[in-house]
Design an enzyme around this catalytic site. Sequence first.
Site, PDB file in Angstrom:
ATOM      1  N   GLY A 391      46.901  50.156  40.348  1.00 50.89           N
ATOM      2  CA  GLY A 391      46.743  49.075  41.302  1.00 50.89           C
ATOM      3  C   GLY A 391      46.920  49.497  42.752  1.00 50.89           C
ATOM      4  N   SER A 392      47.417  48.566  43.563  1.00 53.46           N
ATOM      5  CA  SER A 392      47.389  48.685  45.032  1.00 53.46           C
ATOM      6  C   SER A 392      48.249  49.794  45.609  1.00 53.46           C
ATOM      7  CB  SER A 392      47.822  47.348  45.651  1.00 53.46           C
ATOM      8  OG  SER A 392      46.944  46.317  45.258  1.00 53.46           O
ATOM      9  N   ALA A 393      49.025  50.479  44.798  1.00 48.80           N
ATOM     10  CA  ALA A 393      49.838  51.587  45.313  1.00 48.80           C
ATOM     11  C   ALA A 393      48.967  52.644  45.986  1.00 48.80           C
ATOM     12  CB  ALA A 393      50.648  52.214  44.183  1.00 48.80           C
ATOM     13  N   LYS A 395      46.464  52.203  47.987  1.00 50.67           N
ATOM     14  CA  LYS A 395      45.760  51.702  49.174  1.00 50.67           C
ATOM     15  C   LYS A 395      46.024  52.535  50.426  1.00 50.67           C
ATOM     16  CE  LYS A 395      45.066  46.937  47.623  1.00 50.67           C
ATOM     17  NZ  LYS A 395      45.476  45.518  47.725  1.00 50.67           N
TER      18      LYS A 395
END
Length: 697
Positions: A391-393, A395
Amino acid sequence: MNNKKKKKKEHVPFRLNILFFVVFLLFSVLILRLGELQIVFGDDFKREIERTEDITVNNPVPRGKMFDRNGKIIVDNKPLNAITYTKYQQTTQKEMLETAGRLAKIIDMTGKKVPIRDKKDFWILTNPKPAKAKITEKEWASYKQKKLTDKQIYQLQLDRITEDDLKSISGEKLETLAIYRQFNSGYALTPQIVKNVNVTDKEYAIVSENLENLPGVDTTTDWERSYVFGDTLKSILGDVTTSESGIPKEQLQNYMARDYSRNDRVGKSYLELKYEDVLHGQKAKVKNVTDKTGHILSTEVVSEGKRGKDLVLTVDMDLQKKVEDIIEEEMWSAKQKPNTSLLDRAFVVLMDPHTGEVISLAGKQIGKDKKGHTVMNDFAGGNITTSYNVGSAVKGATILTGYKTGAIQPGSTQLDEPLRIASSPVMSSWRTFGRINDLRALQVSSNVYMWKTVIAMAGGQYRAGQPLPLDYSAFDTLRQSFSQFGLGTRTGIDLPNEMSGFPGPERTPGLLLFLAIGQYDTYTPIQLAQYVSTIANGGNRIQPHMVKEIREPEMENNELGPIVEEIQPKVLNRLDMKESWIKRVQEGFRMVMQVGDGTAVSHFKNKPYNPAGKTGTAQAFYYGSDKSKYGTPVMNLSLVSFAPADNPEVAMAVVVPWAYQGNSGPSLNNLIGKRVLDAYFDLKKERQAKEKNTTEQ
């Protein structure tokens, strides 16, 4: 008449003379031949009679030990009573069998692991007449006519041995067989372990007292690996083969070429395997001088041998224990909440972002023991052997790739709005944020900002309700950039079996957008730790490592031995990005944990260690141990962090796959991450206080 008698008398001596002459010639030839043998070949015969053979035997030594970064012993060698057997060249099977029988009366030896084939061989050896009767007269006749070979006859005997025949091998006979197998498993003149597990003091003493009646048998001290911290980090420390199993068959030729013996104990997983050459040590060499019959004439110690070198690991075992306890406590607590039936594992990596030293490598997995009870097992190895959508880790890497490709500039703004792409469901962030810049996008984890960044990177232009054609080479651009941080590629950690993760196989506009927010390709926890370390240290991808130093065996006063090799930090690559860009992402990560409505503020605000980081939540599918639930939609949680934000000394990655089902569940990534960083800095504070008190005293 008288003349005839006279001639006859003269004729007899003449024949005798011829006979004597022939005898004389034969003796002359014999004497000449003997002379030739003695004079010409005498030295050769003498050398043959007096011929000796030098046979050098390598005796194994204990393995090197392992210590943590603070000098605490982790893996030691526990002494064991042991009984050995040395087979001499002239020893017969009958003599070995007799010795095995006498030894079986003294020691307890389990025969549970004796193969059926060995039992059959033993039955034939100890029952020659019944074994011979297994062959018919017709078959024996064929054998005499050489129509059947020895091998074929023996195979017929083996095939005709019945279960009732084998039942006669029980009790002391079975113990004798088990001992006899051990006798036969070694090389001539090489001591072979017969028994080194549960050898009682009584057994040891009785065998020692009866060595004269047990030719080849001896008593000695052996060793086994002992783990001071129990199961803590056990899977990463690795295992060693037993003296019974010896070298694995698939590696036998490789080890034999390196002067190993068939029954040597070798590392078979993780650190024990990776550092086998260091830990194995230098064998003691003993030269046996034997005559042509195999009798030992003399024995000489060529070299004493040396215990294996010691490893000083980068891990802090006090911290490791705390981290593992935190993971267990939070997982058991989460399992009491709804929608967590598929939660069965969690991982934490702590790493020095400047040196690559792995300070803690923890993993836990819920499973069943042999009795069917639910237990928590060590699964530290999963940090390098399993991968997940995180996931967003990721970004931070997406923003930096946007800078590098020119898709965005530091401070660029985007309108965070629901995206309506033709023939696709509406896509949006977890909340609509309006117009935001790159720092705000990281702070609140805006999906739309990342999507619009990668759309620009792929030469596209978003128009509501319209199709979204993109250049699919952006997949390669993004993945290549991610790999410079350590995502989707092996980190190079000094452990075997590291995986690289799995890139998604298909290429569509929607999947490119998911790749940008960490919901397409899979990454390992150790990759996340390397990725966040690269950002924390200003752009150097550092190779993580578990071994800090290699040292000579510890000194007599229990101090660590001299350093043989100190593992130096290794930069695998440098990000081709401006320092100011990296500092901007560092600031965005700080805002995530400390500013306003950052996604981790509720857990990390006002922490004295000034944390920075990025949370991640990924929609994924379950592929765990319960195959009946394969494909069930789940949520994966992750967290990457470093602290202090202005001068990082520790980087952290937390991954909790399949944390919950549905739209909400326990925030395990933040709960575990907060407690782990607290534990790290609390332990540091405690040690500083102790050191201060010691100095003042």
